[in-house]
Design a protein around this motif. Structure first.
Motif, mmCIF file in Angstrom:
data_model
loop_
_atom_site.group_PDB
_atom_site.id
_atom_site.type_symbol
_atom_site.label_atom_id
_atom_site.label_comp_id
_atom_site.label_asym_id
_atom_site.label_seq_id
_atom_site.Cartn_x
_atom_site.Cartn_y
_atom_site.Cartn_z
ATOM 1 N N GLY A 1 0.808 -1.217 0.000
ATOM 2 C CA GLY A 1 0.000 0.000 0.000
ATOM 3 C C GLY A 1 0.835 1.257 0.000
ATOM 4 O O GLY A 1 0.563 2.205 -0.753
ATOM 5 N N LEU A 2 1.884 1.282 0.826
ATOM 6 C CA LEU A 2 2.743 2.460 0.874
ATOM 7 C C LEU A 2 3.504 2.649 -0.434
ATOM 8 O O LEU A 2 3.704 3.775 -0.888
ATOM 9 C CB LEU A 2 3.727 2.328 2.044
ATOM 10 C CG LEU A 2 3.101 2.390 3.451
ATOM 11 C CD1 LEU A 2 4.169 2.130 4.512
ATOM 12 C CD2 LEU A 2 2.431 3.736 3.687
ATOM 13 N N THR A 3 3.910 1.541 -1.045
ATOM 14 C CA THR A 3 4.618 1.636 -2.323
ATOM 15 C C THR A 3 3.711 2.200 -3.408
ATOM 16 O O THR A 3 4.137 3.022 -4.230
ATOM 17 C CB THR A 3 5.136 0.249 -2.736
ATOM 18 O OG1 THR A 3 6.002 -0.254 -1.720
ATOM 19 C CG2 THR A 3 5.897 0.329 -4.053
ATOM 20 N N SER A 4 2.465 1.732 -3.425
ATOM 21 C CA SER A 4 1.519 2.245 -4.419
ATOM 22 C C SER A 4 1.250 3.732 -4.213
ATOM 23 O O SER A 4 1.148 4.498 -5.183
ATOM 24 C CB SER A 4 0.203 1.462 -4.325
ATOM 25 O OG SER A 4 0.417 0.088 -4.589
ATOM 26 N N ALA A 5 1.148 4.148 -2.954
ATOM 27 C CA ALA A 5 0.902 5.561 -2.669
ATOM 28 C C ALA A 5 2.078 6.437 -3.063
ATOM 29 O O ALA A 5 1.908 7.586 -3.484
ATOM 30 C CB ALA A 5 0.591 5.741 -1.187
ATOM 31 N N ALA A 6 3.299 5.879 -2.936
ATOM 32 C CA ALA A 6 4.499 6.674 -3.227
ATOM 33 C C ALA A 6 5.050 6.414 -4.621
ATOM 34 O O ALA A 6 6.179 6.798 -4.920
ATOM 35 C CB ALA A 6 5.571 6.367 -2.183
ATOM 36 N N GLN A 7 4.288 5.754 -5.481
ATOM 37 C CA GLN A 7 4.793 5.384 -6.805
ATOM 38 C C GLN A 7 5.251 6.584 -7.636
ATOM 39 O O GLN A 7 6.339 6.538 -8.225
ATOM 40 C CB GLN A 7 3.737 4.591 -7.567
ATOM 41 C CG GLN A 7 4.234 4.072 -8.912
ATOM 42 C CD GLN A 7 3.192 3.208 -9.597
ATOM 43 O OE1 GLN A 7 2.075 3.085 -9.113
ATOM 44 N NE2 GLN A 7 3.553 2.627 -10.717
ATOM 45 N N PRO A 8 4.495 7.679 -7.708
ATOM 46 C CA PRO A 8 5.000 8.818 -8.503
ATOM 47 C C PRO A 8 6.331 9.349 -7.984
ATOM 48 O O PRO A 8 7.229 9.672 -8.775
ATOM 49 C CB PRO A 8 3.884 9.854 -8.362
ATOM 50 C CG PRO A 8 2.666 9.061 -8.046
ATOM 51 C CD PRO A 8 3.138 7.937 -7.196
ATOM 52 N N LEU A 9 6.474 9.410 -6.648
ATOM 53 C CA LEU A 9 7.720 9.904 -6.079
ATOM 54 C C LEU A 9 8.865 8.942 -6.345
ATOM 55 O O LEU A 9 9.978 9.362 -6.675
ATOM 56 C CB LEU A 9 7.551 10.130 -4.573
ATOM 57 C CG LEU A 9 8.789 10.647 -3.815
ATOM 58 C CD1 LEU A 9 9.211 12.007 -4.355
ATOM 59 C CD2 LEU A 9 8.511 10.706 -2.323
ATOM 60 N N SER A 10 8.593 7.636 -6.206
ATOM 61 C CA SER A 10 9.658 6.653 -6.424
ATOM 62 C C SER A 10 10.129 6.654 -7.871
ATOM 63 O O SER A 10 11.317 6.491 -8.143
ATOM 64 C CB SER A 10 9.172 5.253 -6.031
ATOM 65 O OG SER A 10 8.083 4.857 -6.844
ATOM 66 N N GLN A 11 9.215 6.842 -8.811
ATOM 67 C CA GLN A 11 9.619 6.904 -10.223
ATOM 68 C C GLN A 11 10.484 8.127 -10.497
ATOM 69 O O GLN A 11 11.424 8.072 -11.287
ATOM 70 C CB GLN A 11 8.379 6.917 -11.112
ATOM 71 C CG GLN A 11 7.632 5.604 -11.164
ATOM 72 C CD GLN A 11 6.405 5.659 -12.049
ATOM 73 O OE1 GLN A 11 5.960 6.748 -12.425
ATOM 74 N NE2 GLN A 11 5.841 4.512 -12.378
ATOM 75 N N TYR A 12 10.172 9.227 -9.818
ATOM 76 C CA TYR A 12 10.965 10.433 -10.006
ATOM 77 C C TYR A 12 12.363 10.268 -9.436
ATOM 78 O O TYR A 12 13.361 10.686 -10.035
ATOM 79 C CB TYR A 12 10.260 11.621 -9.346
ATOM 80 C CG TYR A 12 11.056 12.896 -9.356
ATOM 81 C CD1 TYR A 12 11.149 13.675 -10.520
ATOM 82 C CD2 TYR A 12 11.734 13.324 -8.214
ATOM 83 C CE1 TYR A 12 11.893 14.838 -10.532
ATOM 84 C CE2 TYR A 12 12.476 14.492 -8.222
ATOM 85 C CZ TYR A 12 12.558 15.252 -9.380
ATOM 86 O OH TYR A 12 13.297 16.408 -9.385
ATOM 87 N N ILE A 13 12.455 9.625 -8.250
ATOM 88 C CA ILE A 13 13.754 9.464 -7.594
ATOM 89 C C ILE A 13 14.561 8.339 -8.238
ATOM 90 O O ILE A 13 15.769 8.451 -8.446
ATOM 91 C CB ILE A 13 13.562 9.186 -6.088
ATOM 92 C CG1 ILE A 13 12.875 10.387 -5.424
ATOM 93 C CG2 ILE A 13 14.891 8.893 -5.414
ATOM 94 C CD1 ILE A 13 12.550 10.168 -3.963
ATOM 95 N N ALA A 14 13.875 7.233 -8.573
ATOM 96 C CA ALA A 14 14.582 6.039 -9.019
ATOM 97 C C ALA A 14 15.256 6.225 -10.363
ATOM 98 O O ALA A 14 16.420 5.878 -10.545
ATOM 99 C CB ALA A 14 13.598 4.867 -9.092
ATOM 100 N N GLY A 15 14.538 6.769 -11.305
ATOM 101 C CA GLY A 15 15.126 6.938 -12.626
ATOM 102 C C GLY A 15 15.302 5.614 -13.339
ATOM 103 O O GLY A 15 14.494 4.696 -13.217
ATOM 104 N N SER A 16 16.408 5.481 -14.059
ATOM 105 C CA SER A 16 16.601 4.314 -14.907
ATOM 106 C C SER A 16 17.072 3.081 -14.156
ATOM 107 O O SER A 16 17.004 1.975 -14.689
ATOM 108 C CB SER A 16 17.624 4.648 -16.006
ATOM 109 O OG SER A 16 18.874 4.992 -15.421
#
Length: 325
Positions: free
Chosen positions: A94-109
Motif C-alpha cells: 500500500g505504501l509503495t503504491s501511494a508513493a509510486q509517482p515519487l519513487s519513479q521520479y527518484i529512481a530513474g533508470s
C-alpha cells in the motif's frame, strides 16, 4: 508482644515457548517474579506435570487466563510469524503504491525489475529462515533465526553487489540492454512442422530467477526435513533429538542447506547483472563451505560413527567447487 507469622510465598511458574526433549535448566537458577527461588528436591525426580493453562505445547504459544482463544486461528509460533509477514507485505504494498509517482521520479533508470526481485528474494530468504525454524524446529527458535546477524561479511557482500549494480547503472547502463540479457538461455518447446506451437523461451533474467527460487526451495526443504536436527551453528555436542537424516533431499545432497544457499546467493548476483560480485561470491562461498563442511563432518563422524562415513561415501554435496570433496 505480638508474634508475626510469615505468609508463605507462592512461586508462579514461568511458561515456556517450547517443549525441548533436553533436560530443563536448574529451577534454582531461574528468575521468579517475587525474587524467591524454588527449592529443588534432588533425591527423586518429580513426575511430569499435566499441561495447564500456563504451559505450552511444542508448537503453541503459552496460554493465559487473561483471554480465551477463539479457535479460528492456530495459536502457534509459525502462524504468528506468517500473519506478521502477510500484514507487513500488505502495508508495504500500500505504501509503495501511494508513493509510486515519487519513487519513479527518484529512481530513474536504475529501478529495473531485477532489482525489485533481488530485494524481495533477500527479504523472503530471511523470513523463511524464521518460518522453518518456528514450524519445525521451535526448540531453537529465537530472534537470531532470522539470520539478520549473520556476520559482517554477509552484509558487506550484498552491499558490494548493490554497489556494483548502481555503478554500472550510472556509468554503463547499456549492459542491461545488451544482447546477452535478451538472449534466451532455455528453450522449453520447439516449433513442430505439423503443429502450430509457439516457441517458449526464457530470457537470462527469467532463467536466473528460476534457479534462485529453486535454490531457496532446496534450502527451506532441507531445514524442514531435518527438523530438530538442523542448526544454524555447528554443534560440537550431540543432543538426544539429533538424528542422522538421510532421506528425502538428504539422499541427493548431504548438505542441501549449504548447496541451496550457494546457488541462491550466486543467482542473486547474476540477476543483478554483476560480473565481479558473481565471481567473488563463487570464490568466497566455495572456500567458506569447504572449510565449514570439513569442520562439521568431524563432529558428525563422532556423533554417528560408521553410519555417517558410509553416508558420506554414498552421497555428495552437489557443491560445484567443494575443495575437499
Amino acid at each position: 508482644m505480638t508474634t508475626l507469622t510469615a505468609t508463605p510465598q507462592v512461586v508462579t511458574p514461568i511458561p515456556s515457548l517450547s517443549s525441548s526433549p533436553t533436560p530443563s535448566p536448574d529451577p534454582s537458577r531461574l528468575p521468579t517474579p517475587n525474587g524467591i527461588r524454588p527449592t529443588v528436591n534432588r533425591q527423586s525426580p518429580s513426575p511430569s506435570p499435566t499441561p495447564t493453562a500456563g504451559t505450552a505445547s511444542p508448537l503453541a504459544l503459552p496460554k493465559t487466563d487473561q483471554y480465551y482463544i477463539r479457535g479460528s486461528l492456530p495459536n502457534t509460533i509459525l502462524a504468528v510469524s506468517v500473519i506478521s509477514a502477510i500484514l507487513g507485505a500488505i502495508a508495504a504494498t500500500g505504501l509503495t503504491s501511494a508513493a509510486q509517482p515519487l519513487s519513479q521520479y527518484i529512481a530513474g533508470s536504475w529501478a529495473r525489475p531485477q532489482l525489485g526481485i533481488y530485494i524481495a528474494a533477500v527479504a523472503i530468504f530471511h523470513l523463511l529462515e524464521f518460518f522453518t525454524t518456528a514450524g519445525w524446529n521451535p526448540q531453537k527458535l529465537s530472534i537470531d533465526a532470522f539470520l539478520l546477524n549473520n556476520g559482517k561479511q554477509y552484509h558487506y557482500a550484498h552491499a558490494l553487489g548493490l554497489t556494483e549494480y548502481f555503478l554500472v547503472s550510472i556509468f554503463h547502463p547499456q549492459r542491461f540492454g545488451s544482447r546477452l540479457a535478451a538472449t534466451p538461455w532455455l528453450i522449453l518447446g520447439k516449433q513442430h512442422p505439423t503443429q502450430k506451437l509457439r516457441m517458449a523461451q526464457l530470457t537470462a533474467g527469467e532463467s536466473v530467477t528460476i534457479i534462485m527460487v529453486g535454490s531457496q526451495i532446496i534450502r527451506s526443504l532441507a531445514m524442514i526435513q531435518a527438523a530438530q536436527s538442523f542448526s544454524h551453528i555447528v554443534k560440537n555436542k550431540k543432543h538426544d533429538d539429533h538424528t542422522l537424516v538421510t532421506h528425502g533431499i538428504y539422499s541427493w545432497s548431504r548438505h542441501p542447506a549449504y548447496t541451496g544457499f550457494f546457488y541462491w546467493a550466486v543467482a542473486t548476483q547474476l540477476l543483478l547483472g554483476n560480473v565481479f560480485s558473481t565471481i567473488g561470491f563463487i570464490v568466497v562461498l566455495s572456500k567458506f563451505f569447504s572449510n565449514r563442511i570439513v569442520d562439521e563432518e568431524v563432529w558428525l563422524v563422532k556423533f554417528f560413527g560408521d553410519d555417517y562415513v558410509r553416508y558420506r561415501t554414498r552421497v555428495g554435496t552437489k557443491l560445484p567447487f567443494y575443495f575437499s570433496a
